[in-house]
Design a protein around this motif. Sequence first.
Motif, mmCIF file in Angstrom:
data_model
loop_
_atom_site.group_PDB
_atom_site.id
_atom_site.type_symbol
_atom_site.label_atom_id
_atom_site.label_comp_id
_atom_site.label_asym_id
_atom_site.label_seq_id
_atom_site.Cartn_x
_atom_site.Cartn_y
_atom_site.Cartn_z
ATOM 1 N N LEU A 146 -2.012 2.679 -6.032
ATOM 2 C CA LEU A 146 -3.217 2.834 -5.739
ATOM 3 C C LEU A 146 -3.843 2.622 -4.255
ATOM 4 O O LEU A 146 -4.117 1.611 -3.876
ATOM 5 N N THR A 147 -3.254 3.636 -3.673
ATOM 6 C CA THR A 147 -3.405 3.505 -2.186
ATOM 7 C C THR A 147 -4.152 4.503 -1.375
ATOM 8 O O THR A 147 -3.854 4.927 -0.316
ATOM 9 N N THR A 148 -5.356 4.972 -2.069
ATOM 10 C CA THR A 148 -6.346 6.022 -1.565
ATOM 11 C C THR A 148 -6.942 5.324 -0.224
ATOM 12 O O THR A 148 -7.424 6.268 0.457
ATOM 13 N N MET A 149 -6.955 4.024 -0.021
ATOM 14 C CA MET A 149 -7.630 3.490 1.035
ATOM 15 C C MET A 149 -6.890 3.237 2.171
ATOM 16 O O MET A 149 -7.152 2.846 2.966
ATOM 17 N N LYS A 150 -5.620 3.756 2.172
ATOM 18 C CA LYS A 150 -4.676 3.613 3.299
ATOM 19 C C LYS A 150 -5.362 4.023 4.581
ATOM 20 O O LYS A 150 -5.707 5.048 4.702
ATOM 21 N N GLN A 197 -3.346 -2.453 6.895
ATOM 22 C CA GLN A 197 -4.209 -1.558 6.170
ATOM 23 C C GLN A 197 -3.445 -0.549 5.499
ATOM 24 O O GLN A 197 -3.579 0.492 5.597
ATOM 25 N N SER A 198 -2.385 -0.895 4.631
ATOM 26 C CA SER A 198 -1.516 -0.164 3.914
ATOM 27 C C SER A 198 -2.154 0.507 2.656
ATOM 28 O O SER A 198 -1.809 1.566 2.106
ATOM 29 N N GLY A 199 -3.539 0.181 2.345
ATOM 30 C CA GLY A 199 -4.409 0.603 1.163
ATOM 31 C C GLY A 199 -3.889 -0.105 -0.075
ATOM 32 O O GLY A 199 -4.256 0.345 -1.101
ATOM 33 N N ASN A 200 -2.840 -1.026 0.092
ATOM 34 C CA ASN A 200 -2.187 -1.663 -1.038
ATOM 35 C C ASN A 200 -2.808 -2.816 -1.380
ATOM 36 O O ASN A 200 -3.139 -3.828 -0.703
ATOM 37 N N LEU A 201 -3.350 -2.732 -2.601
ATOM 38 C CA LEU A 201 -4.456 -3.860 -3.066
ATOM 39 C C LEU A 201 -3.658 -5.496 -3.129
ATOM 40 O O LEU A 201 -4.112 -6.274 -2.777
ATOM 41 N N MET A 248 -3.149 -6.495 0.301
ATOM 42 C CA MET A 248 -4.518 -7.124 0.780
ATOM 43 C C MET A 248 -4.650 -8.560 0.206
ATOM 44 O O MET A 248 -5.149 -9.260 0.784
#
Lengths: 101, 639, 188
Positions: free
Chosen positions: A96-100, B595-599, B602
């Motif tokens: 789930l890394t679309t916000m990278k 900011q890897s986008g990995n929840l 985070m």
Amino acid sequence: MEIGLNHYLVLSTILFAIGLVGVMRRKNLLLLFFATEILLNAVNVAFAAISHYYGDLTGQMFAFFVIAIAASEVAVGLGLLIVWYKRHSSIDLDALTTMKG
Amino acid sequence: MEKYLYIALFAPLVSSLFSALFTATPKKLFTGIIASTLIFVSFIASTILLAYILKGGEPIHVEMMTWMATGDLYIPFGFVVDQISVTMMMVVTLVSTIVHIYSIGYMDHDKGFNRFFAWLSAFVFSMMILVMSDNYAGLFIGWEGVGLCSWGLIGFWYHKEIATWAANEAFIMNRIADLGMLIGIFLVYWNTGTLQYDEAFAVMPSLDTATLTWMGIFLFIGAMGKSAQFPLHTWLADAMEGPTPVSALIHAATMVTAGVYLVVRSNELYSLIPHVGLFIASLGAFVALFAASMALVNRDMKRIIAYSTLSQLGYMFAAAGLGAYWVALFHLMAHAFFKALLFLGAGNVMHAMHDELDPFKMGGLKKVMKWTWIMMTIASLALAGIFPFAGFFSKDTILEAAFAEHHFVIYGVLLFTAGLTAFYSFRLVALIFHGEERYKIFGIHPHEAYRFMLIAMSPLLILAMIAGIFQEPFFGMVEEILSAHEYHIHSHTTLWIMLVGTQLFVGLAILYAYKKYASWSRVPDGTSPIENSFIYKLLFNQYYIPYFYEEYIVKPYREASELFWTKVDMKIVDATVDGIAGIVYGTGKKTRKMQSGNLSTMLKWMVAGLVGLLSLAVVFGLAARYSDKIVIFLSALGV
Amino acid sequence: MFEAVAFYLFAFLTITMFFITVTTSQALYALSALAAGMIFISAFFFILGADFLGAVQIIVYTGAVMALYAFGMMFFDTTREVKEKQGNKYIIVGLSTLAAVLVVVIFAAPMVSENIVALYPAIEGVGNTQEVGLVLFTKYLVPFEVAAIMLLVAMVAGIVLAGKKMDLSITLMNDAEIEEQKNKKVLS
């Protein structure tokens, strides 16, 4: 041996720590939700205990609202999860890394 | 009467705003006509006010509105019409009206016709503010306003590089002087607690002389800039790049006399410090001679008239410095008439000669430009101070004042300058209107100006001839507020010898100029021995003062600026700013990986942040709880 | 004495259950352990005399939330394990412990707890449920109503999100229609 407020607070903190461990190590989104439930419940215990030992109902009131929020969160969260699963047929957090950035 | 005050003040503003509406559109004749009409209305209102004051009416003092009121500072938009300001208003509105009408003809073929009237009327408005304000703050607004309009009008033909250069030079020089003026105004406020003229002057006699001296000096520095006194005089000659009506209105009749007005307005201050007055008078006399000497050899018609303006301003300052304020004001008025006439005449000649400015390339123009010839000759006679024209009454009174005050050096210098004035004025007239028609070599076909322009100039012609008869009523009017010293030489014999002597001297100078130049036949090419003499070169190059400024002020300044730019600004200021930006950028670049986008990651960061905040809470909680002990501990450490 | 025994027993049970929840790799185990933990938590509420809260805890969590999770899990392939790549375990445990210790320090150290004053003291002579009702419907009426609206919104949102294309039934479609739907899905 008398059980005091601190006992409850320590218990609550331990539960909270378990919840934090869950939040950090779970990669399955569904199980991540479980961990957040644990966090909320840990706080509820603290609220109820403080309410009892200070003879003040505010703590219980907050516990009610926390429960209400938890229930709504579950409803919306599960809905989103199902939509996500339909799209990607996976609930793995690492995918789930679309916000990278 | 207040009604007329407001009409006189605001009609030019309306005119300016109206013309400004059409600045972007092609020439519209009606803007010129409406602007001229409105200025004429202002003139009528000023005349009514003058009549009222002449009849012995009380000075009108109105307070339109509060401008600034904070703490002890109270500055209203107040206006006063008294004997001094009404004189200035008359001069300003009369010359402005004539120049406006004249400009309709002069600017006939100019693309910026509407814009010209917007600027010109704005100038009149600023000038009215300057002369009508009842406090130094309002005066300063007008002062800056005329400076701005002067900038806009000198640089009116902004596509000419030299015009924009001259506009900037004038503006910058005035800025330098305005700093002095501001300091003077601050000093006035600091020491008297008010900027209103009457209140400030009432306090001044109780102040010590040193303070008053500084006040006087700094205010005079402002006056020096606006009136182009040495050493800030170079801008006036360069300002001749503007359209000729502008030169007539701003750089001869009104704006440059604002400095004189300031000194006259502050007469109660300057009469307390006669030593500063003497300095002003000496500087005035020096400038009179200095400017006249440069005018002797110049080959640019407008510059010659500009130098003569400078010289006449010197006369005014000499009079004002000697305490003869009313004489200075009277000369200001008379000078405005004949100098504006001279400039407008020069404008006619320029028009006829297709913007040729070198009088050596003209000659014999009196055949085609009869009226202009008559006007310029009479204006020159008035300038030279020949009886019975205006200059005789005003300029000879200045000489008498210098003599009566026993400042014989100043008297001598001014007398000699009077001779020079006569010489260069008639050198110009002789070269332009007499002699051979040298312009034919250059294939120019001159023509007389429009008839309405000549008619517009005629009031000035009449005033240049008869302004002398106003001397007595003028004296009667202003003696109420200016030191009423009528300068009469005690012995009639001395007076007559002086008068006749001066007239003879001036007359001889005129004759000499005619003799030398009326039959001039060739265009000088820099080969004749006189043109190679040291004095000629010195004068022709304006004593090398512009060269000196360029070489020793502008260039070092530019180099210092370059140094500060490359060393201080780029290396220190810019580097600091860039450094801060760089740090932010660097931090962003480094922390971007977070900011890897990995929840899951985070969430880990979130918990880390929670831990950080909790630790802060603990630390501050402990600190708050044990604050008294911490204080003791720190004091034990000697902090 | 009884209170102490009950406290320690339930504390042990709760911690164990929640520990299982966060550590097990089987989603069903986790679900069951979570449900059990919730029920044990309600025991604390009963010990503390918050009867109504305890009842709510059981009804909402064990009844509603767990049922919701159970139904939700039917959408997912629960037999397939989600491989959980683990990062540095020390960081996780360390951070959690640190946070826990700090919270304990804040609450247990008497720097905060001394000056708490009861805002709504318990009313003498009435039961817990009655007390709760009195406070909830007087002082907390507006938050209560807002919470009700929030729940309604959440319900609508849950239905809308999860119920997309519920009118389509794969069992009633032929193969061509299923293919068509699949293509649509890919495109959308």
